[in-house]
Motif scaffolding. Structure first.
Motif, mmCIF file in Angstrom:
data_model
loop_
_atom_site.group_PDB
_atom_site.id
_atom_site.type_symbol
_atom_site.label_atom_id
_atom_site.label_comp_id
_atom_site.label_asym_id
_atom_site.label_seq_id
_atom_site.Cartn_x
_atom_site.Cartn_y
_atom_site.Cartn_z
ATOM 1 N N UNK A 1 0.858 -1.184 0.000
ATOM 2 C CA UNK A 1 0.000 0.000 0.000
ATOM 3 C C UNK A 1 0.897 1.238 0.000
ATOM 4 N N UNK A 2 0.547 2.250 -0.787
ATOM 5 C CA UNK A 2 1.340 3.472 -0.865
ATOM 6 C C UNK A 2 0.439 4.690 -0.743
ATOM 7 N N UNK A 3 0.968 5.747 -0.134
ATOM 8 C CA UNK A 3 0.197 6.983 -0.033
ATOM 9 C C UNK A 3 0.856 8.097 -0.841
ATOM 10 N N UNK A 4 0.244 9.266 -0.827
ATOM 11 C CA UNK A 4 0.716 10.370 -1.657
ATOM 12 C C UNK A 4 2.017 10.971 -1.157
ATOM 13 N N UNK A 5 2.419 10.651 0.071
ATOM 14 C CA UNK A 5 3.682 11.163 0.611
ATOM 15 C C UNK A 5 4.881 10.302 0.231
ATOM 16 N N UNK A 6 4.632 9.222 -0.510
ATOM 17 C CA UNK A 6 5.729 8.352 -0.876
ATOM 18 C C UNK A 6 6.044 7.303 0.161
ATOM 19 N N UNK A 7 5.125 7.115 1.102
ATOM 20 C CA UNK A 7 5.292 6.078 2.120
ATOM 21 C C UNK A 7 4.526 4.838 1.675
ATOM 22 N N UNK A 8 5.190 3.706 1.661
ATOM 23 C CA UNK A 8 4.567 2.438 1.307
ATOM 24 C C UNK A 8 4.712 1.469 2.474
ATOM 25 N N UNK A 9 3.880 0.432 2.493
ATOM 26 C CA UNK A 9 3.965 -0.532 3.573
ATOM 27 C C UNK A 9 3.306 -1.841 3.209
ATOM 28 N N UNK A 10 3.669 -2.897 3.960
ATOM 29 C CA UNK A 10 3.116 -4.216 3.696
ATOM 30 C C UNK A 10 3.337 -5.109 4.899
ATOM 31 N N UNK A 11 2.568 -6.185 4.965
ATOM 32 C CA UNK A 11 2.754 -7.238 5.958
ATOM 33 C C UNK A 11 3.604 -8.329 5.302
ATOM 34 N N UNK A 12 4.791 -8.581 5.850
ATOM 35 C CA UNK A 12 5.747 -9.475 5.199
ATOM 36 C C UNK A 12 5.614 -10.934 5.605
ATOM 37 N N UNK A 13 5.049 -11.208 6.776
ATOM 38 C CA UNK A 13 5.006 -12.574 7.274
ATOM 39 C C UNK A 13 5.955 -12.750 8.440
ATOM 40 N N UNK A 14 5.662 -13.713 9.306
ATOM 41 C CA UNK A 14 6.452 -13.917 10.518
ATOM 42 C C UNK A 14 7.627 -14.851 10.264
ATOM 43 N N UNK A 15 8.738 -14.590 10.929
ATOM 44 C CA UNK A 15 9.920 -15.417 10.825
ATOM 45 C C UNK A 15 10.862 -14.958 9.728
ATOM 46 N N UNK A 16 12.077 -15.482 9.768
ATOM 47 C CA UNK A 16 13.111 -15.031 8.833
ATOM 48 C C UNK A 16 12.770 -15.329 7.374
ATOM 49 N N UNK A 17 12.328 -16.548 7.095
ATOM 50 C CA UNK A 17 12.115 -16.947 5.705
ATOM 51 C C UNK A 17 10.956 -16.177 5.083
ATOM 52 N N UNK A 18 9.813 -16.167 5.749
ATOM 53 C CA UNK A 18 8.630 -15.506 5.186
ATOM 54 C C UNK A 18 8.875 -14.018 4.977
ATOM 55 N N UNK A 19 9.433 -13.372 5.982
ATOM 56 C CA UNK A 19 9.611 -11.921 5.906
ATOM 57 C C UNK A 19 10.655 -11.534 4.863
ATOM 58 N N UNK A 20 11.785 -12.241 4.835
ATOM 59 C CA UNK A 20 12.833 -11.885 3.874
ATOM 60 C C UNK A 20 12.428 -12.221 2.444
ATOM 61 N N UNK A 21 11.674 -13.306 2.253
ATOM 62 C CA UNK A 21 11.192 -13.636 0.916
ATOM 63 C C UNK A 21 10.261 -12.551 0.387
ATOM 64 N N UNK A 22 9.358 -12.086 1.232
ATOM 65 C CA UNK A 22 8.453 -11.007 0.824
ATOM 66 C C UNK A 22 9.222 -9.731 0.516
ATOM 67 N N UNK A 23 10.198 -9.414 1.376
ATOM 68 C CA UNK A 23 10.955 -8.178 1.170
ATOM 69 C C UNK A 23 11.714 -8.212 -0.147
ATOM 70 N N UNK A 24 12.338 -9.338 -0.468
ATOM 71 C CA UNK A 24 13.076 -9.436 -1.730
ATOM 72 C C UNK A 24 12.133 -9.305 -2.930
ATOM 73 N N UNK A 25 10.974 -9.937 -2.848
ATOM 74 C CA UNK A 25 10.014 -9.842 -3.949
ATOM 75 C C UNK A 25 9.590 -8.389 -4.184
ATOM 76 N N UNK A 26 9.359 -7.676 -3.112
ATOM 77 C CA UNK A 26 8.928 -6.275 -3.233
ATOM 78 C C UNK A 26 10.062 -5.409 -3.776
ATOM 79 N N UNK A 27 11.279 -5.633 -3.269
ATOM 80 C CA UNK A 27 12.415 -4.837 -3.726
ATOM 81 C C UNK A 27 12.693 -5.024 -5.208
ATOM 82 N N UNK A 28 12.433 -6.215 -5.722
ATOM 83 C CA UNK A 28 12.726 -6.513 -7.122
ATOM 84 C C UNK A 28 11.587 -6.165 -8.076
#
Length: 335
Positions: free
Chosen positions: A75-102
């Motif tokens: 989700x993103x707003x007009x100020x350029x702030x975005x956010x998301x729920x990545x998932x709990x734990x190292x694997x879930x959260x880092x996998x989501x973060x990499x997908x978003x970054x790419x």
């Protein structure tokens, strides 16, 4: 014989296409990204998880942007702030973060990353409802461990493993941490009578005290460790890695930082956690009783801590987005 396509017919065909198909979509310039780890139900209108107050105060009504490989939309707003729920734990959260970054729809080249969520704290250094900006992130799991009865009494039960030196400890940008502390210094923190009553079960002065904003080492581990012994071990690891005192136990930040580091470095990474439990029982409670408390024996202050996390983090976001010309190139020099 197929018809001959002339330049004129090709231009006519191109003109008939929608504008979006003719030009590449301009990426969203992300000024700050808020990462939470779980939500309990809906994004608004029910019991809040880690993202609900962020959503209600920053993203309500924003069009969700589905990302392949990420747990939930961005989700993103007009100020350029975005956010998301990545998932709990190292694997879930880092996998989501990499997908978003790419995802090419987002431009993270100047973004600040705010990794947020609830956590535990040792009663000697924290209390229910407190909020902590991490000075260091340590991966609790990268090393060797053995049972207490397999070494002489009093000797450490953990030893680092070689090969992980670059990813087992992150010192976050001191200037950014200092700016975050300054921006949030005057934030009013919520509290509850239930939390105040629960704190009195612990003899530690800090544990009995009111919520506060502080800083220190955040320990990342998929193991939800509890008890005074493992708490002491976490402090031992912080000292071993020449980091600040261990103040927060959580499950994601060091892994997410590693993902961000591969693409953008960690100079703009922050970890913001609020304590909703102690990492050990009080003197009249065993570790098992603390892990599986009887009805009425749980700590209060969960919702208040979520409120505090969003309030504290929002103070910094307002500083960044409200003064973007100064922040875009990096953390402004402290006045």
């Amino acid at each position: 014989m197929p018809p001959i396509r002339t330049a004129a017919t090709a231009l006519a065909t191109l003109a008939a296409l929608p504008a979006a198909a003719q030009t590449a979509e301009t990426p969203i310039e992300v000024r700050a990204f808020v990462a939470s780890m779980f939500e309990i139900g809906e994004l608004t209108g029910d019991r809040a998880g880690e993202f609900q107050y962020w959503y209600e105060n920053h993203f309500d009504g924003a069009e969700p942007i589905a990302v392949a490989g990420a747990k939930t939309p961005v989700h993103c707003n007009e100020d350029g702030v975005c956010g998301s729920v990545l998932g709990m734990g190292k694997v879930a959260s880092s996998a989501s973060m990499m997908a978003i970054l790419l995802d090419p729809r987002f431009d993270f080249s100047n973004a600040y990353f705010l990794l947020t969520g609830v956590a535990g704290t040792p009663p000697s250094r924290g209390t229910i409802g407190m909020v902590s900006w991490a000075s260091h992130l340590i991966d609790y799991d990268l090393g060797h461990r053995w049972a207490e009865d397999e070494v002489p009494a009093g000797e450490p039960l953990f030893m680092p493993r070689s090969g992980y030196e670059d990813i087992r400890r992150y010192e976050l940008n001191p200037a950014l941490v200092e700016a975050a502390m300054a921006a949030s210094a005057d934030v009013e923190l919520a509290d509850s009578q239930e939390a105040r009553d629960y704190r009195l079960r612990y003899p530690d002065e800090v544990a009995q005290g009111a919520p506060f904003i502080g800083t220190g080492t955040h320990m990342t581990g998929d193991t939800f460790f509890h008890g005074p012994g493992l708490s002491e071990e976490a402090q031992y690891m912080a000292e071993l890695y020449e980091a600040a005192d261990y103040v927060i136990t959580e499950m994601e930040a060091a892994a997410i930082a590693q993902v961000i580091d591969r693409l953008h470095g960690t100079d703009r990474v922050l970890s913001l956690r609020g304590a909703v439990n102690f990492d050990q029982g009080h003197p009249d409670e065993t570790t098992l009783e603390h892990l599986d408390p009887a009805p009425g024996e749980t700590a209060g202050g969960f919702d208040e801590t979520l409120v505090n996390i969003e309030r504290v983090g929002s103070a910094l976001l307002s500083e960044i987005t409200g003064n973007w010309d100064a922040w875009k190139a990096g953390v402004p020099a402290a006045e």
